[in-house]
Design a protein around this motif. Structure first.
Motif, mmCIF file in Angstrom:
data_model
loop_
_atom_site.group_PDB
_atom_site.id
_atom_site.type_symbol
_atom_site.label_atom_id
_atom_site.label_comp_id
_atom_site.label_asym_id
_atom_site.label_seq_id
_atom_site.Cartn_x
_atom_site.Cartn_y
_atom_site.Cartn_z
ATOM 1 N N ILE A 1 0.705 -0.943 0.038
ATOM 2 C CA ILE A 1 0.038 0.039 0.210
ATOM 3 C C ILE A 1 1.046 0.943 0.271
ATOM 4 O O ILE A 1 1.633 1.584 1.046
ATOM 5 N N ASP A 2 0.725 1.847 -1.111
ATOM 6 C CA ASP A 2 1.582 3.136 -1.098
ATOM 7 C C ASP A 2 0.873 4.190 -0.467
ATOM 8 O O ASP A 2 -0.349 4.424 -0.997
ATOM 9 N N LEU A 3 1.499 5.021 0.079
ATOM 10 C CA LEU A 3 0.807 6.248 0.868
ATOM 11 C C LEU A 3 1.390 7.387 0.249
ATOM 12 O O LEU A 3 2.801 7.467 -0.374
ATOM 13 N N PRO A 4 1.132 8.587 0.742
ATOM 14 C CA PRO A 4 1.638 9.759 0.328
ATOM 15 C C PRO A 4 2.924 10.071 0.901
ATOM 16 O O PRO A 4 3.443 9.481 1.749
ATOM 17 N N TYR A 5 3.670 10.769 0.210
ATOM 18 C CA TYR A 5 5.049 11.421 0.643
ATOM 19 C C TYR A 5 6.152 10.239 0.638
ATOM 20 O O TYR A 5 6.824 10.059 1.374
ATOM 21 N N GLY A 6 5.910 9.322 -0.234
ATOM 22 C CA GLY A 6 6.919 8.132 -0.471
ATOM 23 C C GLY A 6 6.811 6.982 0.676
ATOM 24 O O GLY A 6 7.575 6.293 0.614
ATOM 25 N N ASP A 7 5.761 7.104 1.558
ATOM 26 C CA ASP A 7 5.774 5.898 2.480
ATOM 27 C C ASP A 7 5.028 4.805 1.980
ATOM 28 O O ASP A 7 4.427 5.068 1.162
ATOM 29 N N PHE A 8 5.079 3.546 2.576
ATOM 30 C CA PHE A 8 4.227 2.526 2.175
ATOM 31 C C PHE A 8 4.242 1.498 3.272
ATOM 32 O O PHE A 8 5.053 1.727 4.269
ATOM 33 N N ARG A 9 3.290 0.580 3.043
ATOM 34 C CA ARG A 9 3.060 -0.634 4.093
ATOM 35 C C ARG A 9 3.202 -1.825 3.252
ATOM 36 O O ARG A 9 2.510 -1.842 2.207
ATOM 37 N N ILE A 10 3.624 -3.022 3.709
ATOM 38 C CA ILE A 10 3.568 -4.163 3.183
ATOM 39 C C ILE A 10 2.406 -5.148 3.984
ATOM 40 O O ILE A 10 2.954 -5.246 5.210
ATOM 41 N N LEU A 11 1.419 -5.465 3.515
ATOM 42 C CA LEU A 11 0.464 -6.138 4.193
ATOM 43 C C LEU A 11 0.409 -7.726 3.931
ATOM 44 O O LEU A 11 0.355 -7.828 2.447
ATOM 45 N N ARG A 12 0.651 -8.737 4.603
ATOM 46 C CA ARG A 12 0.595 -10.249 4.237
ATOM 47 C C ARG A 12 -0.743 -10.609 5.036
ATOM 48 O O ARG A 12 -1.403 -9.993 5.603
ATOM 49 N N ALA A 13 -1.009 -11.796 4.626
ATOM 50 C CA ALA A 13 -2.118 -12.677 5.276
ATOM 51 C C ALA A 13 -2.499 -12.359 6.730
ATOM 52 O O ALA A 13 -1.508 -12.200 7.578
ATOM 53 N N ASN A 14 -3.550 -11.780 7.393
ATOM 54 C CA ASN A 14 -4.171 -11.717 8.366
ATOM 55 C C ASN A 14 -3.531 -10.160 8.936
ATOM 56 O O ASN A 14 -3.642 -9.620 10.005
ATOM 57 N N ASP A 15 -2.788 -9.279 8.049
ATOM 58 C CA ASP A 15 -2.641 -7.946 8.436
ATOM 59 C C ASP A 15 -3.475 -6.968 8.242
ATOM 60 O O ASP A 15 -4.505 -7.084 7.388
ATOM 61 N N LEU A 16 -3.695 -6.122 8.996
ATOM 62 C CA LEU A 16 -4.814 -4.936 8.995
ATOM 63 C C LEU A 16 -4.208 -3.382 9.217
ATOM 64 O O LEU A 16 -3.273 -3.400 9.963
ATOM 65 N N LEU A 17 -4.719 -2.568 8.153
ATOM 66 C CA LEU A 17 -4.065 -1.504 8.438
ATOM 67 C C LEU A 17 -5.295 -0.399 8.324
ATOM 68 O O LEU A 17 -6.175 -0.766 7.630
ATOM 69 N N VAL A 18 -5.281 0.554 9.415
ATOM 70 C CA VAL A 18 -6.319 1.149 9.717
ATOM 71 C C VAL A 18 -6.047 2.667 9.442
ATOM 72 O O VAL A 18 -5.070 2.996 10.310
ATOM 73 N N PHE A 19 -6.924 3.511 9.022
ATOM 74 C CA PHE A 19 -6.494 4.976 8.914
ATOM 75 C C PHE A 19 -7.522 5.811 9.882
ATOM 76 O O PHE A 19 -8.710 5.334 9.746
ATOM 77 N N ASP A 20 -7.187 6.851 10.487
ATOM 78 C CA ASP A 20 -8.172 7.861 10.955
ATOM 79 C C ASP A 20 -8.725 8.759 10.290
ATOM 80 O O ASP A 20 -9.774 9.251 10.564
#
Length: 94
Positions: free
Chosen positions: A54-73
């Motif tokens: 998941i590419d985020l603004p400002y060059g940041d990113f997250r790699i999610l694998r099975a059972n990973d969760l990413l939450v935004f406010d």
């Protein structure tokens, strides 16, 4: 005693022919195209199978694998890039 039927999200996603499916108040989809794609902001993303960048603004990113969760406010524009076929559950902002 009656036992309720089981909802298998992976089977449901694989039977949807690459189309998003409403499930559990969210959207369930299987992504097999490795090309990055911009999506509307969602509140959270959960990978059920596979791997996703998941590419985020400002060059940041997250790699999610099975059972990973990413939450935004708040709403964040992201780009999804599957590393391999991925089954994804995502929920839109209210």
């Amino acid at each position: 005693m009656d036992v309720p039927d089981v909802l298998n999200l992976l089977d449901l996603a694989s039977g949807a022919d690459q189309h998003p499916v409403p499930a559990l108040g969210a959207v369930l989809e299987q992504v097999t195209d490795p090309e990055p794609r911009h999506v509307l902001p969602d509140q959270w993303y959960m990978v059920l199978a596979g791997e996703l960048i998941i590419d985020l603004p400002y060059g940041d990113f997250r790699i999610l694998r099975a059972n990973d969760l990413l939450v935004f406010d708040e709403a964040v524009d992201v780009t999804l890039t599957p590393v391999e076929d991925v089954t994804l559950l995502r929920a839109a902002l209210d």
